[in-house]
Design a protein around this motif. Structure first.
Motif, PDB file in Angstrom:
ATOM      1  N   SER A  38      13.755  40.681  51.729  1.00 43.82           N
ATOM      2  CA  SER A  38      14.831  40.090  51.243  1.00 43.82           C
ATOM      3  C   SER A  38      15.466  41.014  50.330  1.00 43.82           C
ATOM      4  CB  SER A  38      14.506  38.851  50.402  1.00 43.82           C
ATOM      5  OG  SER A  38      13.916  38.802  49.346  1.00 43.82           O
ATOM      6  N   LEU A  39      14.982  42.043  49.681  1.00 40.13           N
ATOM      7  CA  LEU A  39      15.379  43.004  48.555  1.00 40.13           C
ATOM      8  C   LEU A  39      16.520  43.576  49.323  1.00 40.13           C
ATOM      9  CD1 LEU A  39      12.243  44.031  46.715  1.00 40.13           C
ATOM     10  CD2 LEU A  39      13.658  41.824  46.431  1.00 40.13           C
ATOM     11  N   SER A  40      16.382  44.084  50.647  1.00 39.55           N
ATOM     12  CA  SER A  40      17.165  44.954  51.211  1.00 39.55           C
ATOM     13  C   SER A  40      18.402  44.210  51.988  1.00 39.55           C
ATOM     14  CB  SER A  40      16.481  45.720  52.348  1.00 39.55           C
ATOM     15  OG  SER A  40      15.837  44.999  53.187  1.00 39.55           O
ATOM     16  N   THR A  41      18.427  42.871  51.978  1.00 39.11           N
ATOM     17  CA  THR A  41      19.357  41.989  52.454  1.00 39.11           C
ATOM     18  C   THR A  41      20.659  42.068  51.562  1.00 39.11           C
ATOM     19  OG1 THR A  41      17.704  40.394  53.434  1.00 39.11           O
ATOM     20  CG2 THR A  41      19.980  39.852  53.228  1.00 39.11           C
ATOM     21  N   THR A  42      21.652  42.426  52.037  1.00 38.65           N
ATOM     22  CA  THR A  42      22.816  42.293  51.373  1.00 38.65           C
ATOM     23  C   THR A  42      23.775  41.059  51.183  1.00 38.65           C
ATOM     24  OG1 THR A  42      24.186  42.876  53.500  1.00 38.65           O
ATOM     25  CG2 THR A  42      23.328  44.755  52.079  1.00 38.65           C
ATOM     26  N   ALA A  43      24.582  40.987  50.299  1.00 44.30           N
ATOM     27  CA  ALA A  43      25.254  39.793  49.818  1.00 44.30           C
ATOM     28  C   ALA A  43      26.290  39.496  50.850  1.00 44.30           C
ATOM     29  CB  ALA A  43      25.638  39.756  48.769  1.00 44.30           C
ATOM     30  N   PRO A  44      26.866  40.322  51.695  1.00 46.68           N
ATOM     31  CA  PRO A  44      28.028  40.022  52.432  1.00 46.68           C
ATOM     32  C   PRO A  44      27.568  38.785  53.315  1.00 46.68           C
ATOM     33  CG  PRO A  44      27.927  42.167  52.511  1.00 46.68           C
ATOM     34  CD  PRO A  44      26.923  41.815  51.777  1.00 46.68           C
ATOM     35  N   ALA A  45      26.567  38.352  53.563  1.00 47.75           N
ATOM     36  CA  ALA A  45      26.264  37.090  54.315  1.00 47.75           C
ATOM     37  C   ALA A  45      26.777  35.916  53.735  1.00 47.75           C
ATOM     38  CB  ALA A  45      24.724  37.118  54.608  1.00 47.75           C
ATOM     39  N   ALA A  46      26.895  36.014  52.603  1.00 50.11           N
ATOM     40  CA  ALA A  46      27.268  34.768  51.805  1.00 50.11           C
ATOM     41  C   ALA A  46      28.798  34.621  52.159  1.00 50.11           C
ATOM     42  CB  ALA A  46      27.031  34.991  50.155  1.00 50.11           C
ATOM     43  N   ASN A  47      29.406  35.892  52.134  1.00 52.76           N
ATOM     44  CA  ASN A  47      30.865  35.892  52.347  1.00 52.76           C
ATOM     45  C   ASN A  47      31.273  35.430  53.603  1.00 52.76           C
ATOM     46  OD1 ASN A  47      31.207  37.083  49.916  1.00 52.76           O
ATOM     47  ND2 ASN A  47      31.032  38.888  50.468  1.00 52.76           N
ATOM     48  N   ASN A  48      30.369  35.729  54.686  1.00 53.41           N
ATOM     49  CA  ASN A  48      30.434  35.412  55.872  1.00 53.41           C
ATOM     50  C   ASN A  48      30.216  33.813  56.154  1.00 53.41           C
ATOM     51  OD1 ASN A  48      30.841  37.975  56.761  1.00 53.41           O
ATOM     52  ND2 ASN A  48      28.596  38.216  57.357  1.00 53.41           N
ATOM     53  N   ALA A  49      29.369  33.534  55.463  1.00 52.95           N
ATOM     54  CA  ALA A  49      29.201  31.657  55.420  1.00 52.95           C
ATOM     55  C   ALA A  49      30.398  30.960  54.724  1.00 52.95           C
ATOM     56  CB  ALA A  49      28.047  31.475  54.520  1.00 52.95           C
ATOM     57  N   SER A  50      31.206  31.845  53.817  1.00 54.00           N
ATOM     58  CA  SER A  50      32.274  30.919  53.148  1.00 54.00           C
ATOM     59  C   SER A  50      33.360  31.129  54.140  1.00 54.00           C
ATOM     60  CB  SER A  50      32.657  31.758  51.792  1.00 54.00           C
ATOM     61  OG  SER A  50      32.912  33.037  51.939  1.00 54.00           O
ATOM     62  N   THR A  51      33.435  32.161  54.879  1.00 52.60           N
ATOM     63  CA  THR A  51      34.425  32.239  55.778  1.00 52.60           C
ATOM     64  C   THR A  51      34.336  31.784  57.218  1.00 52.60           C
ATOM     65  OG1 THR A  51      33.979  34.627  56.403  1.00 52.60           O
ATOM     66  CG2 THR A  51      35.365  34.384  54.400  1.00 52.60           C
ATOM     67  N   ALA A  52      33.175  31.111  57.589  1.00 55.57           N
ATOM     68  CA  ALA A  52      32.895  30.747  58.851  1.00 55.57           C
ATOM     69  C   ALA A  52      34.019  29.684  59.507  1.00 55.57           C
ATOM     70  CB  ALA A  52      31.443  30.098  58.763  1.00 55.57           C
ATOM     71  N   GLY A  53      34.721  29.026  58.393  1.00 54.41           N
ATOM     72  CA  GLY A  53      35.561  27.941  58.872  1.00 54.41           C
ATOM     73  C   GLY A  53      37.111  28.488  58.880  1.00 54.41           C
TER      74      GLY A  53
ATOM     75  N   PRO B  88      34.927  21.256  70.802  1.00 56.56           N
ATOM     76  CA  PRO B  88      34.994  21.849  69.529  1.00 56.56           C
ATOM     77  C   PRO B  88      33.836  22.873  69.328  1.00 56.56           C
ATOM     78  CG  PRO B  88      35.499  19.496  69.407  1.00 56.56           C
ATOM     79  CD  PRO B  88      34.826  19.658  70.841  1.00 56.56           C
ATOM     80  N   ALA B  89      33.960  23.982  68.672  1.00 50.58           N
ATOM     81  CA  ALA B  89      33.165  24.954  68.448  1.00 50.58           C
ATOM     82  C   ALA B  89      32.142  24.345  67.252  1.00 50.58           C
ATOM     83  CB  ALA B  89      33.764  26.264  68.136  1.00 50.58           C
ATOM     84  N   ILE B  90      30.933  24.439  67.669  1.00 51.20           N
ATOM     85  CA  ILE B  90      29.843  24.054  66.642  1.00 51.20           C
ATOM     86  C   ILE B  90      29.740  25.286  65.532  1.00 51.20           C
ATOM     87  CG2 ILE B  90      27.692  23.128  66.095  1.00 51.20           C
ATOM     88  CD1 ILE B  90      27.795  21.880  68.834  1.00 51.20           C
ATOM     89  N   ASP B  91      29.696  25.250  64.338  1.00 51.34           N
ATOM     90  CA  ASP B  91      29.624  26.151  63.267  1.00 51.34           C
ATOM     91  C   ASP B  91      28.199  26.563  63.452  1.00 51.34           C
ATOM     92  OD1 ASP B  91      32.094  26.550  62.656  1.00 51.34           O
ATOM     93  OD2 ASP B  91      32.113  25.346  60.857  1.00 51.34           O
ATOM     94  N   LYS B  92      27.752  28.025  63.490  1.00 51.98           N
ATOM     95  CA  LYS B  92      26.479  28.267  63.740  1.00 51.98           C
ATOM     96  C   LYS B  92      25.846  28.271  62.124  1.00 51.98           C
ATOM     97  CE  LYS B  92      23.505  32.194  64.959  1.00 51.98           C
ATOM     98  NZ  LYS B  92      23.463  33.726  65.656  1.00 51.98           N
ATOM     99  N   TYR B  93      24.769  27.927  61.830  1.00 56.27           N
ATOM    100  CA  TYR B  93      24.194  28.078  60.361  1.00 56.27           C
ATOM    101  C   TYR B  93      24.021  29.140  59.927  1.00 56.27           C
ATOM    102  CZ  TYR B  93      20.770  27.318  56.727  1.00 56.27           C
ATOM    103  OH  TYR B  93      20.157  27.484  55.532  1.00 56.27           O
ATOM    104  N   ILE B  94      24.339  29.421  58.859  1.00 53.76           N
ATOM    105  CA  ILE B  94      24.160  30.834  58.473  1.00 53.76           C
ATOM    106  C   ILE B  94      23.377  30.512  56.957  1.00 53.76           C
ATOM    107  CG2 ILE B  94      25.003  32.952  57.249  1.00 53.76           C
ATOM    108  CD1 ILE B  94      27.553  32.487  58.977  1.00 53.76           C
ATOM    109  N   PRO B  95      22.269  30.765  56.807  1.00 52.16           N
ATOM    110  CA  PRO B  95      21.379  30.717  55.689  1.00 52.16           C
ATOM    111  C   PRO B  95      21.789  31.409  54.576  1.00 52.16           C
ATOM    112  CG  PRO B  95      20.244  32.402  57.146  1.00 52.16           C
ATOM    113  CD  PRO B  95      21.223  31.850  57.913  1.00 52.16           C
TER     114      PRO B  95
END
Length: 417
Positions: A50-65, A85-92
């Protein structure tokens, strides 16, 4: 006679199965030990990765809609042939920042999971007589002694968290004063007083920090460890306690490496590492000489991620020592200390009316301080509760093992005739 033949066959079958029972138990034990090591490796690998996981994943989650998803969701589904209707994929959610309050909470969760599985491997369905045989007759008492020392560490860390909560309240006072509009000299003086008390307390919390102990600081010990009710002596040292816990930690060799000696060794390493991490992260009494090298055998698969975490935390601890700061590695503390010092510098140079450029710069720093205090308010109480849960879990587990040892002791006493 057929009946006799059947009876003989039945007895032979029982005899065969009885002869196989030790083999079955051994196979089950090896499987349990293997699973325990795998689970330890997975849990600590997750923390390290998790230390090498970058934060952009959070941005992707916020723009998933946004983008194609809304057009699909708002399509005319009543018309023939319309796409569903497309089902949004869960992004942790992104993992907590390294050394943040939530990161330490994750570490404690990992410890509690490992401890529960270890106790199941050690005690559940176990023949108590094994505890009185080598090497368990030596390793189990050593583990129980480490647990007692860990209880003292938990007490120290719990008091340290209480101290950080005191710092949080001082930071909130300063942030609230500086957020007043229009800001005047009265608000700045109030904020400066709170920030000065905060930084003074940070200096006085650790005897191993020789920097900044002025006469004025010596008079104001509010928030220092001496003002808290301690359950350990003033001479108690967190660094020495960790050192004592790490003694006699040697990896099992030969046949012992495939028996119960291995999970006891693994749990001992986990216990020492987690207690060391808490002492390094949260203000604790007397951390002078806290080692950054623990006997974690990196060559073993389950220990590699733990060794990686120790290395990264050790590097951060060395940086803190070079700077002469002994407040701890907790991310929120480090950020608070930096912002508080910057805002004190601002207060010392404050001139009314405040220039627009300086006002904007101050507003950014005050907003950061307020955000740090918010995170502390949300996370410190749950962290303190987890530390207490670890304390009570070790007390219960230790009592259960002592109960088994007592049974062994009673069964070994000759029955008088």
């Amino acid at each position: 006679m057929p009946a006799t033949d059947n009876q003989g066959s039945f007895l032979n079958l029982i005899s065969i199965r009885r002869n196989q029972l030790p083999s079955i138990e051994t196979d089950q034990e090896l499987e349990d030990l293997d699973l325990f090591q795998k689970h330890v490796a997975i849990r600590f690998s997750d923390i390290l990765s998790s230390l090498s996981t970058t934060a952009p994943a959070a941005n992707n989650a916020s723009t998933a809609g946004s983008g194609d998803t809304p057009s699909s969701a708002t399509a005319d589904t009543d018309s023939p042939g319309a796409a569903a209707p497309a089902i949004d994929k869960y992004i942790p959610p992104p993992p907590p920042p390294f050394l943040s309050i939530n990161w330490f909470r994750t570490l404690l969760d990992t410890f509690l999971c490992c401890e529960a599985e270890f106790k199941a491997v050690l005690v559940s369905g176990r023949d108590p007589s094994q505890f009185s045989k080598p090497p368990l007759d030596r390793l189990i008492p050593d583990l129980l002694e480490r647990a007692v020392k860990a209880l003292d560490v938990c007490n120290a860390v719990s008091h340290g968290v209480e101290l950080v909560r005191h710092w949080q309240k001082l930071g909130q006072i300063a942030a609230a004063a500086l957020q007043q509009t229009p800001i005047g000299e009265g608000q700045v003086r109030r904020a400066r007083k709170a920030l000065a008390t905060l930084l003074t307390s940070m200096v006085l919390d650790d005897k191993d920090n020789p920097h900044g102990k002025s006469a004025a600081a010596a008079k104001d010990r509010r928030g220092s460890f001496r003002s808290l009710s301690w359950s350990v002596a003033k001479s108690w040292s967190a660094a020495k306690q960790i050192q004592a816990m790490s003694t006699n930690l040697a990896a099992p060799r030969g046949a012992e490496s495939t028996g119960l000696a291995m999970p006891i060794y693994i749990m001992s390493i986990i216990l020492v590492f987690v207690m060391w991490a808490l002492v390094a992260g949260v203000p604790c009494q007397e951390r002078n000489g806290l080692a950054t090298h623990l006997p974690v055998p990196k060559q073993l698969g389950w220990a590699q991620p733990m060794g990686g975490l120790l290395e990264k935390m050790g590097e951060e601890w060395k940086k803190k020592e070079k700077k002469g700061s002994g407040t701890g590695l907790l991310e929120e503390i480090q950020r608070m200390e930096k912002v508080a010092q910057s805002l004190i510098d601002f207060a010392d140079s404050f001139v009314f009316p405040l220039e627009e450029e300086k006002a904007a710069e101050m507003a950014v720093q005050v907003a950061e301080l307020a955000e740090i205090c918010r995170k502390m308010e949300e996370g410190l109480v749950p962290l303190q509760q987890q530390v207490r849960e670890v304390f009570h879990r070790m007390v219960r587990s230790r009592a259960e093992v002592l109960e088994v040892l007592e049974q062994v002791s009673k069964s070994s006493v000759p029955v008088p005739y």
